[in-house]
Every structure is written in C-alpha cells, then in structure tokens.
Design an enzyme around this catalytic site. Structure first.
Site, mmCIF file in Angstrom:
data_model
loop_
_atom_site.group_PDB
_atom_site.id
_atom_site.type_symbol
_atom_site.label_atom_id
_atom_site.label_comp_id
_atom_site.label_asym_id
_atom_site.label_seq_id
_atom_site.Cartn_x
_atom_site.Cartn_y
_atom_site.Cartn_z
ATOM 1 N N HIS A 141 -11.844 0.074 2.631
ATOM 2 C CA HIS A 141 -12.382 0.646 1.364
ATOM 3 C C HIS A 141 -13.864 0.202 1.021
ATOM 4 C CE1 HIS A 141 -8.359 1.520 0.182
ATOM 5 N NE2 HIS A 141 -7.803 0.371 0.607
ATOM 6 N N ASP A 161 -0.527 -1.965 -2.261
ATOM 7 C CA ASP A 161 -0.073 -0.860 -1.597
ATOM 8 C C ASP A 161 1.544 -0.684 -1.188
ATOM 9 O OD1 ASP A 161 -2.384 1.096 -0.869
ATOM 10 O OD2 ASP A 161 -2.998 -0.746 0.301
ATOM 11 N N GLU A 183 2.341 -2.853 4.374
ATOM 12 C CA GLU A 183 2.210 -2.412 3.242
ATOM 13 C C GLU A 183 3.159 -1.241 2.808
ATOM 14 O OE1 GLU A 183 -2.269 -2.819 2.192
ATOM 15 O OE2 GLU A 183 -2.283 -1.502 4.373
HETATM 16 C C1 LIG Z 1 -7.248 -6.355 -1.908
HETATM 17 C C2 LIG Z 1 -6.588 -5.601 -0.898
HETATM 18 O O1 LIG Z 1 -6.965 -4.166 -1.028
HETATM 19 C C3 LIG Z 1 -5.220 -5.791 -0.675
HETATM 20 C C4 LIG Z 1 -4.228 -4.755 -0.283
HETATM 21 O O2 LIG Z 1 -4.697 -4.060 0.668
HETATM 22 C C5 LIG Z 1 -3.213 -4.246 -1.144
HETATM 23 O O3 LIG Z 1 -2.323 -3.339 -0.609
HETATM 24 O O4 LIG Z 1 -2.588 -5.037 -2.186
#
Ligand SMILES: C[C@H](O)CC(=O)C(=O)O
Length: 261
Positions: free
Chosen positions: A51, A179, A153
C-alpha cells in the site's frame, strides 16, 4: 574506515530469539520517516510497498536511511517485486496474503539463491555492495540472513498457520488482522470475538512450531494480549500515530480519538 555492509541481516537472528520486537508499518514514502522511527526508538520499520505510494527508488533510499540510522528495515511487497526489492538490499521481506504452505514454499524459492531456491543473480546490486561483497559471500549472506515473513490474512491461512510456519526458510509469520476481519465477513472489525478467536488460533499455531509470530498491536494492552497467545513481533502503524497526534494538537488536546488504519 569501518564499512557497514548494505545488507542488514540482524532481523533473522532476532526472530530466533526470545525478546519482543516492536516496529511500525509506514506507508509514507520518505527516508525522513525511517529516521524518525529510528530516533523514536522502534526496532524495525516495515516499508510498505503493498500500500502507499513508495516507488522502488524511494524504497531503496529508505533502506539507506535505515542502515544509516540503525533501525531494521522490513519491506512489505507483492511477490512480483521481490527480486528488485532484494537486490536493492532489503534484509527482511513481509509478503501479504499467504494462505497455503505451497505459497510459502514458492516464496522461499524466490527469496533464496540456488541451491536452496531459484532467486536470480545480481551480484553487482546494492545488496552485494555493487560487487564489493559479491560471489559466494553474497550468496551465503543472503541465503542465511534474509528474513522471510509471510502474512496470514484469510480463514484458509488461519487453518494452515502451522504448516505455513513450518516451511523451511520461513522465519516468522505475521497475522494481518484487518484483512482477516474483511475475509471473515466482519468488515474491518478485527476486535470482534470471532476474528479475535481466529487471530488467537493462528498466533498459537505459529508459535507452536518455534517460529516467531507477529501481528498489529496498537496499544500496550493489545501487545500483552497477543504476547500471551504466542506473538513476539509487534507492528503499530506510523500514519495512524501521526494523524492521531496531529488531530490532538489541532484540537488543542480535545480530540484524543483513536484513528483507524
Ligand atoms: C497495517 C497493515 O496494513 C496490517 C494488515 O495488513 C492487516 O490486514 O491488518
């Protein structure tokens, strides 16, 4: 002159230890945030390439900032970016959405050089000191020192947590609660009872293999709860921490609301 090797392999050793490790995810594309997290006292930063908008060049500069400031850098990336992220000197990689042991074994293949895996060679990359630390020195340092951390996840991943963690070449397994909550049909309500039960199940299964278990911990209380379930590698979220602090400052201390990540 003391020369610091560009490839930081400290995390793999720490993941085999006993102490708690605390870090932060950072979606901010900036070497400065890496230094800020180091000087704040975190042991590791997860540079987010799943991200956020960090490109590969910025990621490499963030790795440089980590090496200079002393914080351990982990890069979260998708499997198709692994080759370049490793060549630029990531000493630890965290890969989202791993639900089976077969997927975990495939990642080991991508991360390790032959004869362990089938990573492609780039012995004049930054990871090899642009050739200064190339050859077998680079092969051995990489194969023995790079930490591979798959992320669970999905409910399927929770069911397979023990076999994923048992895969040789996997150093730790991280449960992504947000997730997981989505995949279980609870939107982002990862503190709901069924999602918490799944997190507990996954963390206990990972820890039962002797591998390090990790997850997101936003408060000391949450960290202690997950530690009781076997976790030892904890990540907070830098952007949420910053936004929360800014919001408090902007409201002259009135708005202490906790920000979602
Ligand atoms: C902070 C992260 O994006 C953690 C992550 O992947 C989640 O699913 O929680």
């Amino acid at each position: 002159m003391e020369i610091r090797h560009p490839l930081d392999t400290r995390l793999s050793g720490l993941l085999r230890g006993n102490s708690r490790l605390r870090g932060v995810f950072s979606g901010l594309p900036s070497p400065a945030i890496v230094e800020m997290c180091a000087y704040a006292g975190f042991e590791f930063i997860i540079i987010d390439n799943e991200h956020g908008c960090a490109d590969l060049e910025t990621t490499e500069n963030m790795l440089r900032a980590a090496r200079a400031s002393g914080i351990i850098a982990v890069v979260r990336c998708l499997p198709h970016d692994l080759s370049r992220v490793l060549d630029m000197g990531a000493g630890a990689v965290q890969i989202p959405m791993v639900s089976t042991a077969t997927q975990a074994r495939e990642l080991v293949e991508q991360v390790r050089y032959p004869r362990v895996g089938r990573r492609g060679s780039a012995f004049s990359s930054r990871a090899a000191g642009y050739g200064a630390f190339g050859g077998m020195e680079h092969t051995t340092r990489s194969n023995e020192g790079i930490a591979l951390i798959p992320m669970i996840e999905t409910p399927e991943g929770v069911e397979n947590a023990q076999v994923i963690a048992s895969v040789e070449g996997v150093d730790a397994v991280f449960v992504g609660p947000n997730d997981l909550a989505h995949a279980m049909g609870y939107d982002n309500n990862w503190t709901s009872q069924p999602v918490e039960a799944a997190i507990e199940k996954a963390l206990r299964a990972i820890a039962s293999t002797g591998k390090c278990a990790g997850t997101v911990a936003l408060t000391p209380e949450a960290e202690d709860k997950y530690a009781a379930w076997g976790a030892r590698y904890f990540a907070n979220v830098a952007t949420s921490i910053i936004t929360q602090a800014l919001r408090k400052a902007a409201s002259r201390g009135q708005d202490g609301i906790s920000i979602q990540y």
